[in-house]
Design a protein around this motif. Sequence first.
Motif, short mmCIF file in Angstrom:
data_model
loop_
_atom_site.label_atom_id
_atom_site.label_comp_id
_atom_site.label_asym_id
_atom_site.label_seq_id
_atom_site.Cartn_x
_atom_site.Cartn_y
_atom_site.Cartn_z
N GLU A 99 -30.50 -112.54 47.29
CA GLU A 99 -30.48 -111.69 48.58
C GLU A 99 -29.19 -112.19 49.08
N VAL A 100 -28.18 -113.03 48.25
CA VAL A 100 -27.45 -113.02 49.10
C VAL A 100 -26.68 -113.51 48.36
N GLY A 101 -25.08 -112.67 48.51
CA GLY A 101 -23.50 -112.27 48.03
C GLY A 101 -23.31 -113.34 47.06
N GLU A 102 -22.51 -113.34 45.36
CA GLU A 102 -22.48 -113.34 44.91
C GLU A 102 -21.73 -115.42 45.38
N GLY A 103 -20.81 -114.68 46.57
CA GLY A 103 -19.90 -115.99 46.77
C GLY A 103 -20.90 -116.86 47.49
N ARG A 104 -21.28 -116.94 48.16
CA ARG A 104 -22.71 -117.95 48.70
C ARG A 104 -22.99 -118.83 47.58
N ILE A 105 -23.29 -118.35 46.28
CA ILE A 105 -23.85 -119.17 45.27
C ILE A 105 -23.14 -119.70 43.70
N ALA A 106 -21.91 -119.50 44.08
CA ALA A 106 -20.57 -119.61 43.36
C ALA A 106 -20.81 -120.82 43.09
N ALA A 107 -20.50 -122.17 43.61
CA ALA A 107 -20.66 -123.98 43.39
C ALA A 107 -21.83 -123.88 42.56
N PRO A 108 -22.86 -124.09 42.95
CA PRO A 108 -24.08 -124.44 41.90
C PRO A 108 -24.19 -123.64 40.72
#
Lengths: 241, 241
Positions: free
Chosen positions: B179-188
């Motif tokens: 439930e977060v935008g993909e930018g927030r999890i792109a690095a991991p």
Amino acid sequence: MTNPTAAMLVIGDEILSGRTREANAYHLAGRLGKLGIDLREIRVVPDDHDVIVDALNALRAAHTHVFTSGGIGPTHDDITADAVADAFGVGIDVRDDARALLQAAVGHTRTLTPEHLRMARIPHGAELIDNPLSGAPGISIGNVHVMAGVPAIFVAMLDAVLPSLESGRPVLSRELRFEVGEGRIAAPLRDLAAEMPDLSIGSYPFHSGSVYGTNIVVRGTDADRIDQAIERLEAIRRSHG
Amino acid sequence: MTNPTAAMLVIGDEILSGRTREANAYHLAGRLGKLGIDLREIRVVPDDHDVIVDALNALRAAHTHVFTSGGIGPTHDDITADAVADAFGVGIDVRDDARALLQAAVGHTRTLTPEHLRMARIPHGAELIDNPLSGAPGISIGNVHVMAGVPAIFVAMLDAVLPSLESGRPVLSRELRFEVGEGRIAAPLRDLAAEMPDLSIGSYPFHSGSVYGTNIVVRGTDADRIDQAIERLEAIRRSHG
């Protein structure tokens, strides 16, 4: 018809794997027809750099306009911008105007992350396509227009791009329903198509309840000619009803 | 993955004109994934003989299997069988076994018309694909399988064709919702994709009400590896929730 031609390149593993039903081609086809731009090919390819580059180069050489969808987000599988830069043989860098659009979208109190900046990387010589929904811009370079795969954003970007493009004579169409199978009317249809080669006459069988029928679609750029064809089809329908 | 590859060729002006929404690719993609056949391209082309021939030859050279839809009915715009014959450099004629199938479909008291016989024209060396719905057969020749565009018939013909084809390790997938935008999890995500190159990790943003979220899809042929990736993603979700 001497209308300009177009191709669409859909980029995304999710379509080819069967996870996601492609949703933008139908919208694009309808919009282009109204502008007299002749959509001649739709190609769906995976998230594979070399495959995207080859397809872009084949399609942009063959058509007046090329529209792409998909692969412009912030994650590792979003590789469209790099493929576009390679196809055109130009470099790609974060650009200030694209960065400003993303900054405006996230709000001026937040710091842009590396993922935001990934969406601000623009091939040299490209123009930006406005994205009123999430900020991250599309790209126009040469005759190629690079847009998002998310349908609402694709539609908004297309609205921004289409008014500036070379268009043609709008393609008009009329349709007539026959309550007989297409085999029964194939012979007079073939004659009519041969006699009116400036029109496209398509035959589409349907099956509804116990009825096997056929929809005949007449397409062209001259309304009077289409009306003439429909009159002829109505006569065929009376004699083959 | 060393699974066999496939391409689909959709033949029909009605898709490119925006009249008809393409309906068979999604079904084919899902079926092929379950068989471990890797669908690598979908191409939509108009009812244009030379364009169809060129596309057929490009796709059959590049892939283990090619599936076509559309253009095998009785009317003047049904030109697929002739294009297939030309692509393979073989002749085409009415064949007795195909004629018998059409005769059975219309009933033995009716005489077959020239339009019925048009659907019994088979490229030399081809095999027939059974059509339990309307009689007119599909065609398998070399690695190319020629099927109807009408969705119910396409599905039935595919059922007849798939069991005999070279398949691979079925592609499995699991999906996790963030439930977060993909930018927030792109690095991991990028790190995980680099660490597990045997898997395909796709990131698909969605927008539902006031929620901007992301679905992460993990695909591969090894269920244990997919489970490991999902555990890692669950840990990412806990720390970025």
